[in-house]
Design an enzyme around this catalytic site. Sequence first.
Site, mmCIF file in Angstrom:
data_model
loop_
_atom_site.group_PDB
_atom_site.id
_atom_site.type_symbol
_atom_site.label_atom_id
_atom_site.label_comp_id
_atom_site.label_asym_id
_atom_site.label_seq_id
_atom_site.Cartn_x
_atom_site.Cartn_y
_atom_site.Cartn_z
ATOM 1 N N HIS A 6 79.407 149.774 70.261
ATOM 2 C CA HIS A 6 79.220 148.333 70.607
ATOM 3 C C HIS A 6 77.754 147.958 70.523
ATOM 4 O O HIS A 6 77.473 146.638 71.141
ATOM 5 C CB HIS A 6 79.918 147.910 71.393
ATOM 6 C CG HIS A 6 81.478 148.123 71.488
ATOM 7 N ND1 HIS A 6 82.523 147.551 71.022
ATOM 8 C CD2 HIS A 6 82.035 149.194 72.204
ATOM 9 C CE1 HIS A 6 83.725 148.344 71.272
ATOM 10 N NE2 HIS A 6 83.297 149.358 71.828
ATOM 11 N N SER A 52 52.454 140.549 56.835
ATOM 12 C CA SER A 52 52.984 139.246 56.753
ATOM 13 C C SER A 52 51.990 138.460 56.195
ATOM 14 O O SER A 52 50.521 138.633 56.335
ATOM 15 C CB SER A 52 53.503 138.510 57.815
ATOM 16 O OG SER A 52 53.324 137.076 57.820
ATOM 17 N N LYS A 108 52.279 141.633 61.986
ATOM 18 C CA LYS A 108 53.765 141.945 61.365
ATOM 19 C C LYS A 108 53.470 143.304 60.525
ATOM 20 O O LYS A 108 52.653 143.758 59.829
ATOM 21 C CB LYS A 108 54.313 141.013 60.427
ATOM 22 C CG LYS A 108 54.662 139.928 61.370
ATOM 23 C CD LYS A 108 56.033 140.037 62.103
ATOM 24 C CE LYS A 108 57.254 140.025 61.074
ATOM 25 N NZ LYS A 108 57.782 138.625 61.078
ATOM 26 N N GLU A 111 65.104 147.135 54.420
ATOM 27 C CA GLU A 111 65.782 145.867 54.042
ATOM 28 C C GLU A 111 66.235 145.905 52.542
ATOM 29 O O GLU A 111 67.469 145.355 52.533
ATOM 30 C CB GLU A 111 64.925 144.786 54.404
ATOM 31 C CG GLU A 111 64.646 144.737 55.765
ATOM 32 C CD GLU A 111 63.690 143.512 56.299
ATOM 33 O OE1 GLU A 111 64.094 142.597 57.072
ATOM 34 O OE2 GLU A 111 62.434 143.642 55.717
#
Length: 458
Positions: A156, A277, A283, A290
Amino acid sequence: MRTLWSHGEQRPAEVLAEEWGASFAFDVRLLPYDVRGSIAHARMLGATGIIQPTEADRIIAGLEEILREWEANPSAPITEYEDVHTYVEARLTEKIGETARKLHTARSRNDQVALDARLFVKDAVAGIQAALRQCQRVLVERAEELADVILPGYTHLQHAQPISLGHHMLAYFWMLERDFQRFSGARERADWMPLGAGALAGTTFPIDRQRVARELGFARVAPNSLDAVSDRDFVIEFVSAGALTMMHLSRLCEELILWTSREFGFVCLEDAFTTGSSMMPQKRNPDLAELIRGKSGRVYGDLVALLTLMKGLPLTYNKDMQEDKEALFDTADTVRGCLTVMAAMLRGARFQLDRLQAATRGDFSTATDLADYLVRQGLPFRDAHDVARRIVMDCLGQGRALEDLSLAELQSYSPLFGEDALAEVSPERSAARRTSEGGTAPERVRDQITLARETLGA
Ligand code: ARG
């Protein structure tokens, strides 16, 4: 648009319909398979006397030239032909003249396209299985290196029990192993030779299908001509195996993405696999992970497209089936590419050992071990669970960790706690004690590594 049967000027409606119906732009990718299939077919036609052996030889020489040209420059020629089958025959006619018109004896584009697709799938399986093996080898190497590194195991997405990071790596090894086996199964059922089915019913000519199957390396001849031209199960199975592989890669990517976040900080990916970024200087985005996660959606899309495509089709061939190609090619490229990227990304991932260790401190992930301790002193597990749960609740209320408790405090919950109970809260010890078969104890993980290496044949 040129077809093999067109004559004279075309009306606008014809131009529109033929442009819309053409598949050459994408099925040109089948060209090497189409030519190999045609060579085997021509050789069979010559050997059985259906055409003259000298005619077969001319056809084969012409086809071999087309193949050589393609291999030298495998980019799609600009043509107005409807599909790759039409194009190859027209090109052959340019090369050897009228004899080319005999090649299509005892054959239809229906059995021809089924053959090409099966040859493609068999090759694509080999490529994907090689990429799977590569990924599996990296997982085993990393597991070996990280067998003794302990991190919280989750259920979980909540800290559950301490586990070995090597164990975690190997979980993915076995997923990919099942994928490997599924691709083997898909290949086995793609390995039926459809040529000779003709348009649907077979042919009046004395063809030799076994010979064609042997020459093309097929395990067997498709036993029913109707099934041979209308079956696309092998495409669906291939894509379905790909969809499961992508699901596995996507889960691993999701973990890498979570683990690279500041909150987890478990791993750093090599710069090559992250991007900065354009606005925020701090970043490092896990773009490639992804992308793989995102691309799983494409392959699921391919699978659903194919299942939907086939479900209402009456026997036998229907033009709808031309729509199978792009889904097939897309899956073949996507799965293989993602596996290759994943292998490289995993090989260079730097696990942050201090963060992994810190994550298991004060997280109550050894509460089960306290309960198990009491069970070994004779308490029924349910009662032991209650005791451990009360300890956890009180600690939470007081902002303390299990590691902070003294023996006297433990004993205030149960007189069964002895001196040795204090060691139970160590995450390393907790993992090391899970020595059951398939468990997370590093010594068991090393057994698993042996098994994994055997599976890889290394
Ligand atoms: N381009 C077609 C396909 O991919 C080849 C088979 C055409 N057969 C036919 N009867 N129209 O399905």
